[in-house]
Design a protein around this motif. Structure first.
Motif, PDB file in Angstrom:
ATOM      1  N   GLN A 228      70.783 -34.835  -5.170  1.00  0.00           N
ATOM      2  CA  GLN A 228      69.389 -35.144  -5.474  1.00  0.00           C
ATOM      3  C   GLN A 228      69.167 -35.218  -6.984  1.00  0.00           C
ATOM      4  O   GLN A 228      68.481 -36.118  -7.479  1.00  0.00           O
ATOM      5  CB  GLN A 228      68.470 -34.093  -4.851  1.00  0.00           C
ATOM      6  CG  GLN A 228      66.992 -34.441  -4.965  1.00  0.00           C
ATOM      7  CD  GLN A 228      66.103 -33.385  -4.345  1.00  0.00           C
ATOM      8  OE1 GLN A 228      66.534 -32.252  -4.142  1.00  0.00           O
ATOM      9  NE2 GLN A 228      64.871 -33.742  -4.052  1.00  0.00           N
ATOM     10  N   LEU A 229      69.755 -34.284  -7.713  1.00  0.00           N
ATOM     11  CA  LEU A 229      69.635 -34.310  -9.170  1.00  0.00           C
ATOM     12  C   LEU A 229      70.213 -35.599  -9.742  1.00  0.00           C
ATOM     13  O   LEU A 229      69.633 -36.221 -10.638  1.00  0.00           O
ATOM     14  CB  LEU A 229      70.352 -33.099  -9.772  1.00  0.00           C
ATOM     15  CG  LEU A 229      69.669 -31.737  -9.624  1.00  0.00           C
ATOM     16  CD1 LEU A 229      70.614 -30.628 -10.069  1.00  0.00           C
ATOM     17  CD2 LEU A 229      68.378 -31.686 -10.425  1.00  0.00           C
ATOM     18  N   ILE A 230      71.364 -36.007  -9.224  1.00  0.00           N
ATOM     19  CA  ILE A 230      72.014 -37.221  -9.725  1.00  0.00           C
ATOM     20  C   ILE A 230      71.145 -38.444  -9.449  1.00  0.00           C
ATOM     21  O   ILE A 230      70.968 -39.309 -10.313  1.00  0.00           O
ATOM     22  CB  ILE A 230      73.409 -37.385  -9.089  1.00  0.00           C
ATOM     23  CG1 ILE A 230      74.339 -36.261  -9.559  1.00  0.00           C
ATOM     24  CG2 ILE A 230      74.008 -38.750  -9.444  1.00  0.00           C
ATOM     25  CD1 ILE A 230      75.674 -36.224  -8.844  1.00  0.00           C
ATOM     26  N   ARG A 231      70.581 -38.514  -8.244  1.00  0.00           N
ATOM     27  CA  ARG A 231      69.726 -39.657  -7.912  1.00  0.00           C
ATOM     28  C   ARG A 231      68.516 -39.743  -8.833  1.00  0.00           C
ATOM     29  O   ARG A 231      67.993 -40.819  -9.099  1.00  0.00           O
ATOM     30  CB  ARG A 231      69.253 -39.559  -6.455  1.00  0.00           C
ATOM     31  CG  ARG A 231      70.313 -39.873  -5.425  1.00  0.00           C
ATOM     32  CD  ARG A 231      69.660 -40.215  -4.086  1.00  0.00           C
ATOM     33  NE  ARG A 231      68.703 -39.200  -3.681  1.00  0.00           N
ATOM     34  CZ  ARG A 231      68.994 -38.144  -2.936  1.00  0.00           C
ATOM     35  NH1 ARG A 231      70.239 -37.942  -2.546  1.00  0.00           N
ATOM     36  NH2 ARG A 231      68.060 -37.280  -2.594  1.00  0.00           N
ATOM     37  N   GLN A 232      68.065 -38.571  -9.300  1.00  0.00           N
ATOM     38  CA  GLN A 232      66.900 -38.547 -10.176  1.00  0.00           C
ATOM     39  C   GLN A 232      67.273 -38.673 -11.647  1.00  0.00           C
ATOM     40  O   GLN A 232      66.421 -38.543 -12.528  1.00  0.00           O
ATOM     41  CB  GLN A 232      66.109 -37.255  -9.943  1.00  0.00           C
ATOM     42  CG  GLN A 232      65.486 -37.178  -8.554  1.00  0.00           C
ATOM     43  CD  GLN A 232      64.763 -35.867  -8.321  1.00  0.00           C
ATOM     44  OE1 GLN A 232      64.845 -35.282  -7.258  1.00  0.00           O
ATOM     45  NE2 GLN A 232      64.040 -35.385  -9.321  1.00  0.00           N
ATOM     46  N   GLY A 233      68.564 -38.904 -11.917  1.00  0.00           N
ATOM     47  CA  GLY A 233      68.995 -39.093 -13.288  1.00  0.00           C
ATOM     48  C   GLY A 233      69.038 -37.823 -14.104  1.00  0.00           C
ATOM     49  O   GLY A 233      68.993 -37.867 -15.335  1.00  0.00           O
ATOM     50  N   MET A 234      69.139 -36.666 -13.435  1.00  0.00           N
ATOM     51  CA  MET A 234      69.147 -35.380 -14.131  1.00  0.00           C
ATOM     52  C   MET A 234      70.572 -34.863 -14.283  1.00  0.00           C
ATOM     53  O   MET A 234      71.489 -35.292 -13.583  1.00  0.00           O
ATOM     54  CB  MET A 234      68.277 -34.372 -13.368  1.00  0.00           C
ATOM     55  CG  MET A 234      66.829 -34.818 -13.243  1.00  0.00           C
ATOM     56  SD  MET A 234      65.828 -33.760 -12.166  1.00  0.00           S
ATOM     57  CE  MET A 234      65.652 -32.316 -13.213  1.00  0.00           C
ATOM     58  N   SER A 235      70.755 -33.944 -15.205  1.00  0.00           N
ATOM     59  CA  SER A 235      72.085 -33.427 -15.512  1.00  0.00           C
ATOM     60  C   SER A 235      72.567 -32.449 -14.445  1.00  0.00           C
ATOM     61  O   SER A 235      71.796 -31.632 -13.933  1.00  0.00           O
ATOM     62  CB  SER A 235      72.073 -32.718 -16.866  1.00  0.00           C
ATOM     63  OG  SER A 235      73.303 -32.051 -17.095  1.00  0.00           O
ATOM     64  N   VAL A 236      73.860 -32.533 -14.123  1.00  0.00           N
ATOM     65  CA  VAL A 236      74.484 -31.564 -13.218  1.00  0.00           C
ATOM     66  C   VAL A 236      75.637 -30.846 -13.913  1.00  0.00           C
ATOM     67  O   VAL A 236      76.409 -30.143 -13.268  1.00  0.00           O
ATOM     68  CB  VAL A 236      74.996 -32.247 -11.925  1.00  0.00           C
ATOM     69  CG1 VAL A 236      73.840 -32.787 -11.114  1.00  0.00           C
ATOM     70  CG2 VAL A 236      75.991 -33.357 -12.246  1.00  0.00           C
ATOM     71  N   ARG A 237      75.733 -31.039 -15.214  1.00  0.00           N
ATOM     72  CA  ARG A 237      76.817 -30.375 -15.944  1.00  0.00           C
ATOM     73  C   ARG A 237      76.639 -28.862 -15.893  1.00  0.00           C
ATOM     74  O   ARG A 237      75.528 -28.355 -15.948  1.00  0.00           O
ATOM     75  CB  ARG A 237      76.868 -30.866 -17.390  1.00  0.00           C
ATOM     76  CG  ARG A 237      78.170 -30.508 -18.094  1.00  0.00           C
ATOM     77  CD  ARG A 237      78.382 -31.322 -19.345  1.00  0.00           C
ATOM     78  NE  ARG A 237      78.590 -32.738 -19.094  1.00  0.00           N
ATOM     79  CZ  ARG A 237      79.771 -33.258 -18.744  1.00  0.00           C
ATOM     80  NH1 ARG A 237      80.820 -32.475 -18.570  1.00  0.00           N
ATOM     81  NH2 ARG A 237      79.880 -34.554 -18.552  1.00  0.00           N
ATOM     82  N   TYR A 238      77.761 -28.171 -15.748  1.00  0.00           N
ATOM     83  CA  TYR A 238      77.862 -26.715 -15.600  1.00  0.00           C
ATOM     84  C   TYR A 238      77.496 -26.231 -14.199  1.00  0.00           C
ATOM     85  O   TYR A 238      77.599 -25.042 -13.912  1.00  0.00           O
ATOM     86  CB  TYR A 238      77.041 -25.966 -16.660  1.00  0.00           C
ATOM     87  CG  TYR A 238      77.316 -26.464 -18.062  1.00  0.00           C
ATOM     88  CD1 TYR A 238      78.620 -26.478 -18.564  1.00  0.00           C
ATOM     89  CD2 TYR A 238      76.292 -26.965 -18.855  1.00  0.00           C
ATOM     90  CE1 TYR A 238      78.884 -26.967 -19.837  1.00  0.00           C
ATOM     91  CE2 TYR A 238      76.549 -27.458 -20.130  1.00  0.00           C
ATOM     92  CZ  TYR A 238      77.855 -27.453 -20.614  1.00  0.00           C
ATOM     93  OH  TYR A 238      78.117 -27.950 -21.867  1.00  0.00           O
ATOM     94  N   LEU A 239      77.062 -27.144 -13.334  1.00  0.00           N
ATOM     95  CA  LEU A 239      76.905 -26.807 -11.920  1.00  0.00           C
ATOM     96  C   LEU A 239      78.170 -27.167 -11.150  1.00  0.00           C
ATOM     97  O   LEU A 239      78.440 -26.621 -10.082  1.00  0.00           O
ATOM     98  CB  LEU A 239      75.713 -27.555 -11.312  1.00  0.00           C
ATOM     99  CG  LEU A 239      74.339 -27.220 -11.904  1.00  0.00           C
ATOM    100  CD1 LEU A 239      73.274 -28.136 -11.313  1.00  0.00           C
ATOM    101  CD2 LEU A 239      73.990 -25.758 -11.652  1.00  0.00           C
ATOM    102  N   LEU A 240      78.927 -28.108 -11.714  1.00  0.00           N
ATOM    103  CA  LEU A 240      80.197 -28.558 -11.150  1.00  0.00           C
ATOM    104  C   LEU A 240      81.266 -28.421 -12.224  1.00  0.00           C
ATOM    105  O   LEU A 240      80.961 -28.378 -13.413  1.00  0.00           O
ATOM    106  CB  LEU A 240      80.129 -30.035 -10.731  1.00  0.00           C
ATOM    107  CG  LEU A 240      78.885 -30.586 -10.050  1.00  0.00           C
ATOM    108  CD1 LEU A 240      79.039 -32.089  -9.851  1.00  0.00           C
ATOM    109  CD2 LEU A 240      78.675 -29.897  -8.728  1.00  0.00           C
TER     110      LEU A 240
END
Length: 279
Positions: A228-240
């Motif tokens: 969902q974060l990726i679809r909204q163009g938000m950062s997922v760094r440090y979550l993966l």
């Protein structure tokens, strides 16, 4: 997560196949530190779309649980991630070749003992979890001769949401439940919002083979939220793991244009940052 127009996209990895499949055992501990102990192999089955730090943490918490509660009787000798086949047809499921590769990258970067088995992922049909555990038992105990000649105990590793589905009538077949919980066993990592005791009640006959792993530091990272974060163009760094973030960017996974895009449910509204600045 959008890539600049000039960024080159490398070809996806060559998918594994049943013809080229070989059971991964390079990190399998082949000898026991104490021959009186039972070797323990942890297997996590799931979508891993994408793999997160929570998936990796489950294994570490499980090892700590074994060390603290049964170090005199059991020894963890391996941990495996088994990504589900594309035929699982779950919303948000990237192709098996991408999911296997992301798991491999994560294990290679973040772990010295975890491995990825692509056997389930390359199957032409969906394989029940019980069959997957049979596969591990066959490869490790029958083909490789166990650990120091001792048959390894294969245990399924998952979150308490998995335990909840097992306690709900009709979700799992009675035969599969008896086989998984009776012949193998289940290590359950607590998750917030799940009543473990309530879920355990219908499974009381197998309570000695269901081990509850307490989560001392809350971690609610989920693949669904990541997508969902990726679809909204938000950062997922440090979550993966960083290599997984880079892989997702490189191959443009989980974006709005993807053919396997999920339908946003009313129960999960868009994630927004309010009254704060992104750092």
């Amino acid at each position: 997560m959008a890539l600049p127009p000039t960024t080159a996209i490398s070809p996806p990895p060559v998918p594994a196949s049943l013809e080229t499949y070989a059971f991964p055992s390079s990190r399998l501990q082949r000898t026991l530190s104490d021959p009186t102990k039972t070797p323990l192999v942890l297997v996590a089955c799931g979508s891993f779309s994408p793999i997160t730090h929570m998936h990796l943490r489950m294994f570490e918490m499980a090892v700590d649980h074994v060390k603290q509660n049964m170090s005199s009787t059991h020894e963890v000798v391996a941990g495996y991630l088994s990504p589900v086949s594309d035929r699982y047809n779950k919303a948000g499921l990237a192709s098996a070749l991408h999911r296997v590769r992301m798991c491999e990258l994560a294990c290679n970067e973040a772990s010295t003992w975890l491995m990825v088995d692509p056997w389930e992922a390359v199957q032409p049909d969906y394989q029940p979890t019980a069959v997957v555990l049979d596969h591990f038992a066959h490869c490790i105990n029958d083909t490789l001769g166990g650990i120091s000649g001792v048959p390894a105990k294969i245990m399924l590793l998952g979150g308490s949401d998995l335990l909840q589905t097992m306690s709900q009538p009709g979700v799992w077949s009675a035969a599969d439940l008896a086989h998984i919980l009776g012949d193998y066993g289940l290590l359950v990592v607590e998750r917030n919002g799940t009543d473990v005791s309530e879920a355990l009640a219908p499974l009381a006959r197998w309570q000695d083979n269901i081990w509850i792993v307490r989560q001392l530091i809350a971690n609610d990272i989920s693949s669904t939220r990541i997508r969902q974060l990726i679809r909204q163009g938000m950062s997922v760094r440090y979550l993966l793991p960083g290599v997984v973030v880079d892989y997702i960017r490189e191959h443009r996974l989980y974006g709005e244009h993807e053919e396997f895009k999920e339908t946003r449910s009313s129960s999960m509204p868009p994630l927004r940052i309010t009254h704060a600045k992104m750092l």
